[in-house]
Design an enzyme around this catalytic site. Structure first.
Site, PDB file in Angstrom:
ATOM      1  N   GLU A 198     -18.544  -4.405   0.185  1.00 50.90           N
ATOM      2  CA  GLU A 198     -17.767  -3.385   0.850  1.00 50.90           C
ATOM      3  C   GLU A 198     -18.262  -1.876   0.646  1.00 50.90           C
ATOM      4  O   GLU A 198     -18.320  -1.561  -0.590  1.00 50.90           O
ATOM      5  CB  GLU A 198     -16.260  -3.434   0.723  1.00 50.90           C
ATOM      6  CG  GLU A 198     -15.506  -2.474   1.718  1.00 50.90           C
ATOM      7  CD  GLU A 198     -14.038  -2.605   1.491  1.00 50.90           C
ATOM      8  OE1 GLU A 198     -13.572  -3.606   0.959  1.00 50.90           O
ATOM      9  OE2 GLU A 198     -13.240  -1.693   1.872  1.00 50.90           O
ATOM     10  N   GLY A 232      -0.026  -2.254  -5.836  1.00 51.22           N
ATOM     11  CA  GLY A 232      -0.814  -3.417  -5.915  1.00 51.22           C
ATOM     12  C   GLY A 232      -2.263  -2.981  -5.562  1.00 51.22           C
ATOM     13  O   GLY A 232      -3.116  -3.552  -5.696  1.00 51.22           O
ATOM     14  N   HIS A 233      -2.210  -1.881  -4.799  1.00 54.66           N
ATOM     15  CA  HIS A 233      -3.755  -1.012  -4.539  1.00 54.66           C
ATOM     16  C   HIS A 233      -3.592   0.276  -5.209  1.00 54.66           C
ATOM     17  O   HIS A 233      -2.876   0.969  -4.819  1.00 54.66           O
ATOM     18  CB  HIS A 233      -3.761  -0.893  -3.218  1.00 54.66           C
ATOM     19  CG  HIS A 233      -5.362  -0.598  -2.588  1.00 54.66           C
ATOM     20  ND1 HIS A 233      -5.890   0.107  -3.316  1.00 54.66           N
ATOM     21  CD2 HIS A 233      -6.018  -1.171  -1.994  1.00 54.66           C
ATOM     22  CE1 HIS A 233      -7.256   0.267  -2.846  1.00 54.66           C
ATOM     23  NE2 HIS A 233      -7.289  -0.694  -1.481  1.00 54.66           N
ATOM     24  N   CYS A 245     -10.650   1.740   6.408  1.00 58.10           N
ATOM     25  CA  CYS A 245     -11.021   2.456   5.081  1.00 58.10           C
ATOM     26  C   CYS A 245     -12.277   3.024   4.921  1.00 58.10           C
ATOM     27  O   CYS A 245     -12.316   4.117   4.296  1.00 58.10           O
ATOM     28  CB  CYS A 245     -10.515   1.543   4.050  1.00 58.10           C
ATOM     29  SG  CYS A 245     -11.340  -0.038   4.034  1.00 58.10           S
ATOM     30  N   CYS A 246     -13.317   2.495   5.440  1.00 61.19           N
ATOM     31  CA  CYS A 246     -14.776   2.814   5.135  1.00 61.19           C
ATOM     32  C   CYS A 246     -15.151   4.029   5.519  1.00 61.19           C
ATOM     33  O   CYS A 246     -15.740   4.843   4.888  1.00 61.19           O
ATOM     34  CB  CYS A 246     -15.688   1.824   5.215  1.00 61.19           C
ATOM     35  SG  CYS A 246     -15.298   0.164   4.185  1.00 61.19           S
ATOM     36  N   HIS A 265     -10.320  -7.548  -5.972  1.00 63.37           N
ATOM     37  CA  HIS A 265     -10.562  -6.672  -4.893  1.00 63.37           C
ATOM     38  C   HIS A 265     -11.096  -5.641  -5.688  1.00 63.37           C
ATOM     39  O   HIS A 265     -10.964  -4.831  -6.460  1.00 63.37           O
ATOM     40  CB  HIS A 265      -9.417  -6.486  -4.284  1.00 63.37           C
ATOM     41  CG  HIS A 265      -9.495  -5.615  -3.374  1.00 63.37           C
ATOM     42  ND1 HIS A 265      -9.723  -4.152  -3.120  1.00 63.37           N
ATOM     43  CD2 HIS A 265      -9.478  -5.875  -1.923  1.00 63.37           C
ATOM     44  CE1 HIS A 265      -9.778  -3.917  -1.813  1.00 63.37           C
ATOM     45  NE2 HIS A 265      -9.709  -4.849  -1.134  1.00 63.37           N
ATOM     46  N   GLU A 294     -12.183  -9.775  -0.993  1.00 64.76           N
ATOM     47  CA  GLU A 294     -12.907  -8.631  -0.900  1.00 64.76           C
ATOM     48  C   GLU A 294     -13.341  -8.021  -2.370  1.00 64.76           C
ATOM     49  O   GLU A 294     -13.288  -6.849  -2.714  1.00 64.76           O
ATOM     50  CB  GLU A 294     -12.139  -7.507  -0.288  1.00 64.76           C
ATOM     51  CG  GLU A 294     -11.738  -7.823   1.356  1.00 64.76           C
ATOM     52  CD  GLU A 294     -10.991  -6.690   1.813  1.00 64.76           C
ATOM     53  OE1 GLU A 294     -11.604  -6.317   2.744  1.00 64.76           O
ATOM     54  OE2 GLU A 294      -9.989  -6.113   1.335  1.00 64.76           O
ATOM     55  N   HIS A 342       0.945  -1.428   0.027  1.00 65.64           N
ATOM     56  CA  HIS A 342       0.087  -0.066  -0.059  1.00 65.64           C
ATOM     57  C   HIS A 342       0.893   1.226   0.087  1.00 65.64           C
ATOM     58  O   HIS A 342       0.392   2.455   0.314  1.00 65.64           O
ATOM     59  CB  HIS A 342      -0.803   0.224   1.019  1.00 65.64           C
ATOM     60  CG  HIS A 342      -2.101  -0.955   1.267  1.00 65.64           C
ATOM     61  ND1 HIS A 342      -1.572  -2.470   1.220  1.00 65.64           N
ATOM     62  CD2 HIS A 342      -3.362  -0.901   1.153  1.00 65.64           C
ATOM     63  CE1 HIS A 342      -2.865  -2.975   1.026  1.00 65.64           C
ATOM     64  NE2 HIS A 342      -3.955  -2.390   1.213  1.00 65.64           N
ATOM     65  N   CYS A 363     -16.554   0.817   0.867  1.00 67.62           N
ATOM     66  CA  CYS A 363     -15.555   1.292  -0.240  1.00 67.62           C
ATOM     67  C   CYS A 363     -15.709   1.083  -1.430  1.00 67.62           C
ATOM     68  O   CYS A 363     -15.436   1.798  -2.305  1.00 67.62           O
ATOM     69  CB  CYS A 363     -14.158   1.056   0.380  1.00 67.62           C
ATOM     70  SG  CYS A 363     -13.704   2.070   1.673  1.00 67.62           S
TER      71      CYS A 363
END
Lengths: 633, 633
Positions: B322, B179-180, B397-398, B254, B306, B128, B324
């Site tokens: 999710e 990666g994200h 995160c959300c 994801h 996810e 991240h 997010c």
């Protein structure tokens, strides 16, 4: 110590099966499945694990011994009813290889001998060491009883003696017990075969240490330098050591472990007369079968723990329902049946055998299911691939478990009680049952499970009074009984699900039992939310399913009116004449669907024929969708 | 390089919201949620992470910077529309702490600075690092645009310059990518705010490196001494690097990562005029919204990744969906809408905002959902506990994502095009839109989403001809339009879902749009097997659900006849006057159920009243079951 009065199952050697349903299956098991499994055990290195040398792949795994053990046990049963020199040589060789790895103190485990020799008994929680020992003990007893050959029995007695020296309440002994239960029931079996009470006492020790505080697995983890709180499976429910077994009332954790334990508890209770332990067995039985069992007798809905979740939580498509777990439930039920003499236990054995157990192996005997879902869809849990049986598994517990159960099927059929002959399952063939001071041969002819008419010829060695107890299956609503052609009312003579015919019997007396098998719509307890508004079709003991190959895709769009007529008919093209069910149902018809995922509801239903086949036969033809629980209207 | 012609969203500062639906929610977001999140960031050490000292618990985590960044971004939006000295001081302090950790070369990341200083850029796949950078860039731009304060913007430009020196196609540079995903869209935003084209070029580089062979994540894993094949998530579908983005057509992995990436692709395509990239965006959009989106606009059904599974696989009770991810879908949709000027994108924004996004926060603004299932049961996935919102999450995160979306809601309402004012969402308030050489103020009055009548007063600075484009929601079947009281047929003037009123406008012209909102039964595509034979209730853009508190338990036993009348009515006691739906349905009645799990079907139905409430309001009263998709008859 006083044993509980129990029925004695008619020994395997005294039961011959020659009907149209089981006999061909048992022959496939003997002639196809056993060799296939031998080849897999050979090919993967399991069979020669004790001769493994560093650098060879694959590396022996912690549970490899149990796979070999269950194959030997299956072969032993096969040899009991079907002598076969070539097979016996294979078994002897496997035993020789195993025995070559036994240490002078008696220890025997391919993994710890070869891979981590310094780690013996350091991780009972996760490493299957006592589990493997248990399976080897079962194999040893079966092989000895089936062939008279003692080598493996002697090896395993030495190992059991050594284990008994390591584990126990005395100073310097370990107060541990297995993370994967199995050795408890195996030790009782070894005790029964040898008469050595130390094995029974050791089983009792393992049973009663389980779940005590301070927790053995905590101490053991700390000794390994691990934090017990970081146990991968969270709580000790996973292996049923969350509390002492006598305080358990709810089936939790890994379903195979659970039912192997419960079977062991029943064994110990039966031998020791321990009513407190028996009460725990009853509570656990009730919880499993009245709250946590699928209609095909599969148990353990969740993949994450290969086990139990919550009461009435029985999802269909994601059902794990491991083949081994249904088999373990049969073991538990079989033991309880002998103690309790209640047909509820035999009903579950039957439900498992005709459904969630034999679904585990393909019709040709070559491939196996690990899980037995009650609905399958290509977009489902297998990630878009069709659900198919596999030739083998990395964790290969199920194939050999199936083989040993099928090869030993005979022992589930009858029992002898005090001046009583008990018939639990209606399987065509003959069984010799001890009744009082003589033996009685029961010759059974039936097309069960396709037809509910059962004819039994009773042949005592000499005329005499005794009781013939015939199970009236729980699914049957109007059983009819005749003795020598004369009707006998069943109601007055039936208790705990067995019609008890007490009379003077002479050789050649004929009993006819008629168990009508209409097609039944079955509903699940309303708390099983996944099946609300759905029915399963059942006929006799057989649960049915819809398959795409017969009904096209989108099975969830089928709606079965309560009033729709359903007809059972033998289908000659269906695996040698299985009975299929046909009916007129409805299907949702979305008509044209122009793009998009959602629209104002406009689908209608249209009439559609459906065809259901026995669940256990699914996934033997073209791959596709499958559904047990059908929407009802 | 030629940018694509695009609409320009009316800037947040130019939109004031004062209606009965959103204004109170935004006020709760400002006055409750933002402080709650500040306290959590403070309490957990996130806010002061840069001052962390060894020994202090908890230890900074790899994504902590992103939580602080999203809180700053949310605060920045709040300050844009609602100046607040105290809040600004808090933000400034947070920025000072962050900035104190910036290295002389520009690097900024609390985890790698403090915990693994020697591991910088060694694990882009999992750690991240670029994701955190992206969120900080977004925060920097938002804070600069909302307050004029440059400090964080300067800090992040230095960091972006440094990242641009590290990554790229030149010799000695890393050909890696996150990666994200997130930094792609953030770099475009930074480019737009600063005009520095190197940021756009770097975004392009990250986009086009993604998924190339040999695979960067493979090489990176080997450099760490790891076997790339042992990647925890199996394939690189998880992070959308399984193939180059231009070759992607299916939404995989994801879900948040996926839609952040797709939003970034749309941004890059919009700036560079890259039609090939835009075509990928269209394909991915189509796949997400026509095959893989829940009725509440949640995406990503599976917890294990996810994320996405297969086309039409939309399980309800186990839906991950999710918060997010629904937000990320809004980001993607919002970008596509400006490029494509098609109401399909705005329809999804609306579906998300009124359903699967705001369900993520409680009515009181204090607790949050990470997942948004479409059915909940105490025996369900949460292990028997009732599904409730949480005050915070380890992976948090959300909550901050929700706060930043709500605080920036104004920018989703209108856009300006070439001599056009576009209205996408019907939110009461006023917006100033640039139209040609002047500004036009649109004053909207409506009780939307409870009522479909919308009145807009148009106030150009001076009379002139331009087009007012009003979205006709996809859910609406008979829109009625009046201009200055005179009916205007919508059909002839509507294209791609927008009614385009081209005329000379004078200050004070009145537009009335009436969007009738009958209660609709919605069905899902027949391939969504989980919803076969079920309907969801929707009224206007709002999806409804049944809750146990209104309907008792066993919601799956409710059957709604197609003919049952459903009535919408404002419920004054329901959170300030939400509209509830009442109707007469049926319930399965099992009558007496004596033990056992299975029995021949005997349940009947009986009439039963039902009450449905807006999905987004669920789990705000007593805990219990919840159900969106109701069995239909």
């Amino acid at each position: 110590m006083k044993t509980l009065a129990r029925l004695a199952p008619a020994p395997l050697k005294d039961v011959r099966i020659d009907d149209a349903f089981w006999a061909p299956r048992l022959e496939v098991n003997r002639a196809v499945t056993l060799p296939v499994e031998y080849d897999q055990c050979k090919k993967t290195g399991r069979l020669d694990a004790m001769t493994w040398a560093p650098g060879r792949k694959p590396v022996p795994h912690i549970f490899w011994d149990s796979d070999v053990a269950k194959w030997i046990e299956a072969a032993a049963y096969s040899l009991t009813t079907h002598p076969d020199k070539a097979l016996q040589r294979k078994v002897d060789r496997a035993i020789d290889i195993l025995a070559s790895g036994q240490g002078p103190e008696g220890y025997l485990n391919c993994y710890y001998r070869l891979i981590e020799p310094d780690k013996r008994w350091t991780n009972l929680r996760d490493r299957h060491e006592l589990y493997c020992a248990g399976h080897l003990m079962e194999a040893a007893v079966a092989y000895y009883q089936g062939t008279g050959k003692r080598k493996l029995l002697d090896v395993m007695c030495r190992y059991a003696d050594y284990i008994d020296s390591v584990f126990g309440p005395r100073r310097g002994q370990k107060r541990g017990y297995p993370g994967h239960e199995e050795i408890e029931l195996a030790l009782v079996r070894l005790y029964r075969a040898t008469g050595r009470s130390r094995y029974l006492a050791l089983a009792e020790f393992f049973v009663d240490e389980r779940g005590r505080r301070p927790h053995y697995f905590d101490r053991e983890a700390r000794a390994r330098g691990e934090d017990p709180k970081r146990y991968h499976f969270g709580g000790y429910e996973y292996n049923q050591s969350h509390r002492p077994v006598r305080q358990q009332s709810e089936a939790v954790g890994h379903a195979v472990r659970a039912c192997y334990l419960y079977a062991g508890l029943a064994d110990v209770a039966g031998e020791t007369g321990d009513r407190d332990l028996l009460a725990a067995c009853r509570r656990l039985w009730k919880n499993v079968t009245e709250r946590r069992m699928y209609v095909h007798a599969g148990i353990g809905p969740a993949g994450r723990n290969e086990g139990f979740t919550r009461d009435y939580d029985l999802p269909n498509e994601t059902a794990y329902a491991e083949t081994c777990a249904a088999i373990a439930l049969v073991f538990f039920a079989h033991r309880m049946l002998q103690i309790e003499r209640d047909a509820r236990y035999a009903d579950v054995i039957e439900r498992a055998l005709y459904n969630g157990v034999i679904s585990g192996v393909s019709y040709d005997g070559k491939t196996f299911f690990y899980g037995n879902p009650l609905a399958a869809h290509p977009a489902g849990r297998t990630g878009g691939e069709h659900y198919r049986r596999s030739a083998w598994f990395g964790c290969a517990c199920c194939p050999t478990n199936l083989a040993r159960l099928l090869a030993s099927l005979g022992q589930y059929v009858c029992s002898s009680g005090r001046n009583q002959a008990w018939v639990h399952l209606y399987v065509g063939g003959s069984a010799v049952v001890n009744v009082g001071s003589q033996t009685v041969t029961l010759r059974t002819r039936t097309r069960y499970p396709w037809d509910g008419r059962v004819r039994i010829t009773v042949r005592p060695e000499r005329p005499g009074q005794f009781t013939l107890a015939l199970r009236i299956p729980g699914w049957c609503r109007r059983a009819a009984l005749r003795v020598n052609g004369k009707a006998v009312g069943t109601e007055a003579i039936t208790s705990k699900g067995y019609a008890k015919i007490k009379r003077p019997w002479s050789p050649g007396d004929r009993v006819e039992l008629n168990l009508p098998m209409p097609v039944e719509r079955i509903e699940a307890h309303p708390k099983v939310r996944q099946n609300r508004g759905r029915v399963a079709l059942q006929r006799g003991p057989v649960v049915y399913c819809l398959e795409e190959v017969d009904n096209g895709p989108a099975l969830r769009g089928i709606v079965l009116p309560r009033s729709a007529k359903l007809t059972a008919r033998t289908d000659r093209r269906l695996f040698g004449g299985a009975v299929a069910i046909a009916g007129k149902a409805l299907r949702l018809d979305a008509g044209d669907w122009a793009g998009g995922l959602y629209r104002p509801a406009a689908s209608r239903t249209r009439p559609a024929a459906i065809k259901a086949i026995p669940y256990f036969l699914w996934a033997n033809r073209s791959p596709g969708e499958m559904l047990v629980w059908i929407r009802e209207r």
